[in-house]
Design a protein around this motif. Sequence first.
Motif, mmCIF file in Angstrom:
data_model
loop_
_atom_site.group_PDB
_atom_site.id
_atom_site.type_symbol
_atom_site.label_atom_id
_atom_site.label_comp_id
_atom_site.label_asym_id
_atom_site.label_seq_id
_atom_site.Cartn_x
_atom_site.Cartn_y
_atom_site.Cartn_z
ATOM 1 N N VAL A 1 0.838 -1.198 0.000
ATOM 2 C CA VAL A 1 0.000 0.000 0.000
ATOM 3 C C VAL A 1 0.875 1.250 0.000
ATOM 4 C CG1 VAL A 1 -1.761 1.280 1.279
ATOM 5 C CG2 VAL A 1 -1.853 -1.216 1.198
ATOM 6 N N MET A 2 1.885 1.250 0.856
ATOM 7 C CA MET A 2 2.798 2.389 0.927
ATOM 8 C C MET A 2 3.520 2.598 -0.401
ATOM 9 S SD MET A 2 6.366 2.872 1.238
ATOM 10 C CE MET A 2 6.989 1.406 2.043
ATOM 11 N N LEU A 3 4.009 1.509 -1.002
ATOM 12 C CA LEU A 3 4.752 1.624 -2.259
ATOM 13 C C LEU A 3 3.869 2.135 -3.388
ATOM 14 C CD1 LEU A 3 6.941 -1.612 -2.226
ATOM 15 C CD2 LEU A 3 7.724 0.746 -2.010
ATOM 16 N N GLY A 4 2.597 1.789 -3.393
ATOM 17 C CA GLY A 4 1.704 2.287 -4.431
ATOM 18 C C GLY A 4 1.667 3.804 -4.456
ATOM 19 N N GLY A 5 1.491 4.419 -3.281
ATOM 20 C CA GLY A 5 1.461 5.870 -3.209
ATOM 21 C C GLY A 5 2.817 6.495 -3.470
ATOM 22 N N SER B 1 3.287 -23.916 -7.628
ATOM 23 C CA SER B 1 4.314 -22.878 -7.517
ATOM 24 C C SER B 1 3.911 -21.627 -8.283
ATOM 25 C CB SER B 1 5.647 -23.413 -8.048
ATOM 26 O OG SER B 1 6.628 -22.410 -8.042
ATOM 27 N N ARG B 2 3.400 -21.804 -9.482
ATOM 28 C CA ARG B 2 2.983 -20.654 -10.291
ATOM 29 C C ARG B 2 1.787 -19.961 -9.681
ATOM 30 N NH1 ARG B 2 1.445 -22.347 -16.115
ATOM 31 N NH2 ARG B 2 3.460 -23.390 -15.843
ATOM 32 N N MET B 3 0.868 -20.721 -9.110
ATOM 33 C CA MET B 3 -0.304 -20.114 -8.481
ATOM 34 C C MET B 3 0.087 -19.265 -7.273
ATOM 35 S SD MET B 3 -3.029 -20.856 -10.204
ATOM 36 C CE MET B 3 -1.990 -20.688 -11.659
ATOM 37 N N LEU B 4 1.073 -19.723 -6.511
ATOM 38 C CA LEU B 4 1.512 -18.960 -5.343
ATOM 39 C C LEU B 4 2.127 -17.636 -5.777
ATOM 40 C CD1 LEU B 4 1.870 -18.869 -2.279
ATOM 41 C CD2 LEU B 4 4.085 -19.988 -2.580
ATOM 42 N N ALA B 5 2.977 -17.673 -6.810
ATOM 43 C CA ALA B 5 3.582 -16.435 -7.314
ATOM 44 C C ALA B 5 2.513 -15.486 -7.846
ATOM 45 C CB ALA B 5 4.597 -16.767 -8.406
ATOM 46 N N LEU B 6 1.533 -16.030 -8.564
ATOM 47 C CA LEU B 6 0.459 -15.202 -9.097
ATOM 48 C C LEU B 6 -0.379 -14.597 -7.978
ATOM 49 C CD1 LEU B 6 -1.036 -14.151 -11.576
ATOM 50 C CD2 LEU B 6 -2.361 -16.275 -11.614
ATOM 51 N N ALA B 7 -0.580 -15.371 -6.910
ATOM 52 C CA ALA B 7 -1.353 -14.876 -5.775
ATOM 53 C C ALA B 7 -0.677 -13.666 -5.143
ATOM 54 C CB ALA B 7 -1.523 -15.982 -4.732
ATOM 55 N N PHE B 8 0.632 -13.719 -4.979
ATOM 56 C CA PHE B 8 1.348 -12.592 -4.378
ATOM 57 C C PHE B 8 1.418 -11.405 -5.329
ATOM 58 C CE2 PHE B 8 2.334 -15.272 -0.912
ATOM 59 C CZ PHE B 8 2.740 -14.442 0.122
ATOM 60 N N ALA B 9 1.514 -11.659 -6.625
ATOM 61 C CA ALA B 9 1.482 -10.559 -7.590
ATOM 62 C C ALA B 9 0.131 -9.846 -7.542
ATOM 63 C CB ALA B 9 1.753 -11.089 -8.996
ATOM 64 N N LEU B 10 -0.954 -10.629 -7.488
ATOM 65 C CA LEU B 10 -2.290 -10.043 -7.405
ATOM 66 C C LEU B 10 -2.474 -9.284 -6.099
ATOM 67 C CD1 LEU B 10 -5.209 -9.781 -8.474
ATOM 68 C CD2 LEU B 10 -5.710 -11.983 -7.400
ATOM 69 N N ILE C 1 5.137 -2.303 -10.951
ATOM 70 C CA ILE C 1 6.371 -2.474 -10.178
ATOM 71 C C ILE C 1 6.091 -3.176 -8.850
ATOM 72 C CG2 ILE C 1 8.198 -1.241 -8.946
ATOM 73 C CD1 ILE C 1 8.056 0.893 -11.148
ATOM 74 N N VAL C 2 5.005 -2.785 -8.193
ATOM 75 C CA VAL C 2 4.671 -3.398 -6.908
ATOM 76 C C VAL C 2 4.266 -4.863 -7.107
ATOM 77 C CG1 VAL C 2 3.161 -3.287 -4.897
ATOM 78 C CG2 VAL C 2 4.044 -1.184 -5.888
ATOM 79 N N ALA C 3 3.566 -5.163 -8.193
ATOM 80 C CA ALA C 3 3.213 -6.555 -8.480
ATOM 81 C C ALA C 3 4.466 -7.414 -8.630
ATOM 82 C CB ALA C 3 2.353 -6.634 -9.736
ATOM 83 N N ILE C 4 5.471 -6.887 -9.323
ATOM 84 C CA ILE C 4 6.747 -7.598 -9.462
ATOM 85 C C ILE C 4 7.414 -7.753 -8.097
ATOM 86 C CG2 ILE C 4 9.061 -7.463 -10.456
ATOM 87 C CD1 ILE C 4 7.785 -5.994 -12.848
#
Length: 261
Positions: A15-19, A160-169, A43-46
């Motif tokens: 949240v902080m990085l978004g602003g 593994s891919r689902m976990l990475a996608l979950a954190f990106a989302l 950038i924050v998603a990455i």
Amino acid sequence: YNASGIVNFAQGAFVMLGGMLTNAGMTKLGLPLPLAAIGAILIVAISGVVLERIVVRPLWNRGSTMFVMILATLAAQIVVERITQILAGDQPRTLPVFTDLPPLRVFGFAINFQFLWILGCSALVIVLLGLFFSSTRTGKAMRACSINRDAAALQGIPVSRMLALAFALSAALGAFAGILITPTQYTAFNVGVPFAISGFIAAIVGGFGRPLGAFAGGILLGIAQALAIVLLGAAFKNVAALSILLLFLFVRPTGLLGSAK
């Protein structure tokens, strides 16, 4: 949580990085607000994927407990805050409001247009998340991974891919929230922990793992804190939040929209 079964206390850092990143895009690069916001969200998603790979994945593979996950993500948030302080300084930043018009007057109350943006976008996110988890193959696969990762893997789901996608989302949604609320207040390197704690309380009050419940819990929490400030003073803001948390834990631990046990 719905996608991985992990409670991520680094969410406040997203949240902080978004602003902060949106402000940097506008002030340093001269980008208009929409482009700066899109860039910040990407950038924050990455960053969310990096957090998952470096911090969460080793603990996930080791079968660590939820308590260990919480401590690890909280530590990661502190690291992100300090890096942000070194790179951007400790001065507060803000963003322009999305609609620069006088506040609406409703029954004698002044309602800022930015709050309408927050409510409208929050409602839209809730609807889209609900559709994503209930109607798409990826959303269903994510929920399967959170329930039982071994069974999901046996069904051919790339856990593994689902976990990475979950954190990106998760990170992208956090950044989006930061962009929405920063025009109503300031953002700085050290606002992440309060955001994470408030979000955690709102999620418990509304019903953990339920987007609509978190929305309702957030509104209830905000009203309680506002009343505490008006009636008792600003020092009692956090007292009100923790009191509501304790009340729900004792009386209705499943939250407003959770199933009563």
